[in-house]
Design an enzyme around this catalytic site. Structure first.
Site, mmCIF file in Angstrom:
data_model
loop_
_atom_site.group_PDB
_atom_site.id
_atom_site.type_symbol
_atom_site.label_atom_id
_atom_site.label_comp_id
_atom_site.label_asym_id
_atom_site.label_seq_id
_atom_site.Cartn_x
_atom_site.Cartn_y
_atom_site.Cartn_z
ATOM 1 N N GLY A 35 0.849 -1.201 0.000
ATOM 2 C CA GLY A 35 0.000 0.000 0.000
ATOM 3 C C GLY A 35 0.873 1.235 0.000
ATOM 4 N N LEU A 36 0.224 2.358 -0.190
ATOM 5 C CA LEU A 36 0.944 3.641 -0.244
ATOM 6 C C LEU A 36 1.667 3.928 1.074
ATOM 7 C CD1 LEU A 36 -1.912 5.783 -1.859
ATOM 8 C CD2 LEU A 36 0.261 5.163 -2.982
ATOM 9 N N SER A 37 2.620 4.828 1.018
ATOM 10 C CA SER A 37 3.240 5.332 2.245
ATOM 11 C C SER A 37 2.137 5.982 3.089
ATOM 12 C CB SER A 37 4.308 6.370 1.871
ATOM 13 O OG SER A 37 4.832 6.957 3.033
ATOM 14 N N SER A 39 -0.367 4.378 4.407
ATOM 15 C CA SER A 39 -1.655 3.666 4.304
ATOM 16 C C SER A 39 -1.988 2.895 5.580
ATOM 17 C CB SER A 39 -1.645 2.716 3.100
ATOM 18 O OG SER A 39 -0.571 1.795 3.202
ATOM 19 N N GLY A 40 -0.949 2.558 6.350
ATOM 20 C CA GLY A 40 -1.185 1.813 7.594
ATOM 21 C C GLY A 40 -0.546 0.431 7.621
ATOM 22 N N SER A 42 2.552 -0.681 8.396
ATOM 23 C CA SER A 42 3.328 -0.996 9.616
ATOM 24 C C SER A 42 2.415 -1.110 10.828
ATOM 25 C CB SER A 42 4.359 0.101 9.904
ATOM 26 O OG SER A 42 5.210 0.253 8.824
ATOM 27 N N SER A 109 6.100 -1.860 -1.974
ATOM 28 C CA SER A 109 6.121 -2.827 -3.094
ATOM 29 C C SER A 109 5.138 -2.398 -4.184
ATOM 30 C CB SER A 109 5.852 -4.253 -2.608
ATOM 31 O OG SER A 109 4.825 -4.341 -1.655
HETATM 32 N N1 LIG Z 1 10.664 8.283 -2.807
HETATM 33 C C1 LIG Z 1 10.062 7.563 -1.849
HETATM 34 N N2 LIG Z 1 8.939 6.840 -2.156
HETATM 35 C C2 LIG Z 1 8.335 6.114 -1.207
HETATM 36 N N3 LIG Z 1 8.761 6.012 0.081
HETATM 37 C C3 LIG Z 1 9.870 6.708 0.431
HETATM 38 C C4 LIG Z 1 10.557 7.502 -0.516
HETATM 39 N N4 LIG Z 1 11.627 8.070 0.123
HETATM 40 C C5 LIG Z 1 11.606 7.647 1.386
HETATM 41 N N5 LIG Z 1 10.554 6.829 1.594
HETATM 42 C C6 LIG Z 1 10.307 6.127 2.863
HETATM 43 O O1 LIG Z 1 10.639 4.777 2.633
HETATM 44 C C7 LIG Z 1 9.586 3.896 2.962
HETATM 45 C C8 LIG Z 1 9.255 2.925 1.829
HETATM 46 O O2 LIG Z 1 10.230 1.952 1.723
HETATM 47 P P1 LIG Z 1 9.877 0.560 1.071
HETATM 48 O O3 LIG Z 1 11.099 -0.278 1.204
HETATM 49 O O4 LIG Z 1 8.622 0.052 1.651
HETATM 50 O O5 LIG Z 1 9.629 0.962 -0.458
HETATM 51 S S1 LIG Z 1 9.553 0.024 -1.748
HETATM 52 O O6 LIG Z 1 8.743 -1.153 -1.403
HETATM 53 O O7 LIG Z 1 10.919 -0.379 -2.115
HETATM 54 O O8 LIG Z 1 8.930 0.858 -2.798
HETATM 55 C C9 LIG Z 1 8.380 4.764 3.208
HETATM 56 O O9 LIG Z 1 7.853 4.229 4.406
HETATM 57 P P2 LIG Z 1 6.301 3.981 4.647
HETATM 58 O O10 LIG Z 1 5.733 5.352 4.822
HETATM 59 O O11 LIG Z 1 6.302 3.199 5.932
HETATM 60 O O12 LIG Z 1 5.699 3.217 3.518
HETATM 61 C C10 LIG Z 1 8.893 6.171 3.370
HETATM 62 O O13 LIG Z 1 8.982 6.496 4.736
HETATM 63 N N1 LIG Z 2 -6.568 2.316 10.433
HETATM 64 C C1 LIG Z 2 -6.018 3.473 10.794
HETATM 65 N N2 LIG Z 2 -6.801 4.488 11.202
HETATM 66 C C2 LIG Z 2 -6.272 5.684 11.537
HETATM 67 N N3 LIG Z 2 -4.941 5.966 11.507
HETATM 68 C C3 LIG Z 2 -4.108 4.993 11.102
HETATM 69 C C4 LIG Z 2 -4.586 3.702 10.716
HETATM 70 N N4 LIG Z 2 -3.537 2.947 10.349
HETATM 71 C C5 LIG Z 2 -2.444 3.724 10.495
HETATM 72 N N5 LIG Z 2 -2.777 4.949 10.947
HETATM 73 C C6 LIG Z 2 -1.852 6.074 11.185
HETATM 74 O O1 LIG Z 2 -1.402 6.469 9.892
HETATM 75 C C7 LIG Z 2 -0.024 6.793 9.923
HETATM 76 C C8 LIG Z 2 0.718 5.924 8.922
HETATM 77 O O2 LIG Z 2 0.660 4.590 9.353
HETATM 78 P P1 LIG Z 2 1.842 3.579 9.050
HETATM 79 O O3 LIG Z 2 1.460 2.285 9.656
HETATM 80 O O4 LIG Z 2 3.157 4.162 9.423
HETATM 81 O O5 LIG Z 2 1.742 3.476 7.461
HETATM 82 P P2 LIG Z 2 2.749 2.827 6.402
HETATM 83 O O6 LIG Z 2 3.553 1.786 7.128
HETATM 84 O O7 LIG Z 2 1.855 2.250 5.353
HETATM 85 O O8 LIG Z 2 3.571 3.979 5.902
HETATM 86 C C9 LIG Z 2 0.430 6.593 11.362
HETATM 87 O O9 LIG Z 2 0.417 7.852 11.998
HETATM 88 C C10 LIG Z 2 -0.611 5.670 11.953
HETATM 89 O O10 LIG Z 2 -0.794 5.871 13.337
#
Ligand SMILES: Nc1ncnc2c1ncn2[C@@H]1O[C@H](COP(=O)(O)OS(=O)(=O)O)[C@@H](OP(=O)(O)O)[C@H]1O
Ligand SMILES: Nc1ncnc2c1ncn2[C@@H]1O[C@H](COP(=O)(O)OP(=O)(O)O)[C@@H](O)[C@H]1O
Length: 201
Positions: A35-37, A39-40, A42, A109
């Site tokens: 899912g998107l950065s 999205s939840g 972790s 991913s």
């Molecule tokens: N350019 C760019 N695009 C997306 N994300 C970015 C980027 N730069 C840094 N980050 C941080 O890195 C986390 C994503 O890493 P991933 O290893 O999950 O990415 S991937 O699967 O290889 O696309 C991602 O974490 P999550 O927010 O937990 O998804 C971001 O915090």
């Molecule tokens: N179901 C949910 N409802 C409300 N807030 C959420 C939910 N899941 C995650 N969050 C909040 O959204 C933010 C991003 O969550 P995170 O788990 O770090 O996302 P990701 O790993 O996809 O980047 C965090 O601040 C988290 O507390």
């Protein structure tokens, strides 16, 4: 990258995955969160791991942010680097499934081809794709690390959903509506694992 050497021969060992699974009392599988950065991924993977741990299930959570501090510290966010990131994590997850663990992975991913690559690495039915489907606008409003803000300001390039693609799964094993309560999403995942006889009812 160095290619596979034909002089290196696979060696089978006496303790099998079956034997390890029997010892754990459950199957080894991967729950592949995508899912998107923001999205939840972790958060939900962490809550599910906690619930499973309490039930006595042997788990391990591989998280993108953490893996990029070690195993994948040499990789950035170009398409090629993301592909290598997912390949390495897929290989690690495969070993952990062979060890009989319930593995949770939390990586954006973004490409279907890479997720399919990992699915193909694993034995039949041991890859469960979990699509954390949270609208971009919601992820952007959450923006816990301020990365969307930076991406919109042009300070961060190749950011997923902004100037880098996210290909949503077409047939995930489960789609979670990422705006719902974490407890509800966790319960849905536990139901799926019970339904598939991965953990006991
Ligand atoms: N350019 C760019 N695009 C997306 N994300 C970015 C980027 N730069 C840094 N980050 C941080 O890195 C986390 C994503 O890493 P991933 O290893 O999950 O990415 S991937 O699967 O290889 O696309 C991602 O974490 P999550 O927010 O937990 O998804 C971001 O915090
Ligand atoms: N179901 C949910 N409802 C409300 N807030 C959420 C939910 N899941 C995650 N969050 C909040 O959204 C933010 C991003 O969550 P995170 O788990 O770090 O996302 P990701 O790993 O996809 O980047 C965090 O601040 C988290 O507390």
């Amino acid at each position: 990258m160095a290619q596979h050497d034909e002089n290196v021969v696979w060696h089978d060992h006496p303790v099998t995955r079956d034997a390890r699974e029997q010892q754990h009392g459950h199957q080894g599988v991967v729950l592949w969160f995508t899912g998107l950065s923001g999205s939840g991924k972790s958060t939900v993977a962490g809550a599910l791991e906690q619930a499973l741990h309490r039930l006595g299930v042997s788990t391990y959570l591989l998280d993108g942010d953490n893996v990029r501090h070690g195993l994948c510290r040499d990789l950035g966010f170009s398409d090629a680097d993301r592909k290598e990131n997912i390949r390495r994590v897929g290989e690690v997850a495969k070993l952990m499934v062979d060890a009989g663990l319930v593995v949770l992975t939390a990586f954006i991913s973004p490409h279907r081809a890479e997720r399919q690559m990992v699915r193909d690495m694993l034995p039949e039915a041991r890859f469960i794709e979990v699509f954390v489907d949270t609208p971009l606008a919601v992820c952007e409003a959450r923006d816990p690390k301020g990365l969307y803000k930076k991406a919109r300001a042009g300070e961060l390039r190749n950011f997923t959903g902004i100037d880098s693609v996210y290909e949503a799964p077409e047939q995930p094993e489960i789609r979670l509506a990422g705006e719902q309560l974490v407890t509800k999403l966790t319960a849905q995942l536990l139901d799926l694992l019970r339904h598939r006889d991965i953990i006991k009812s």
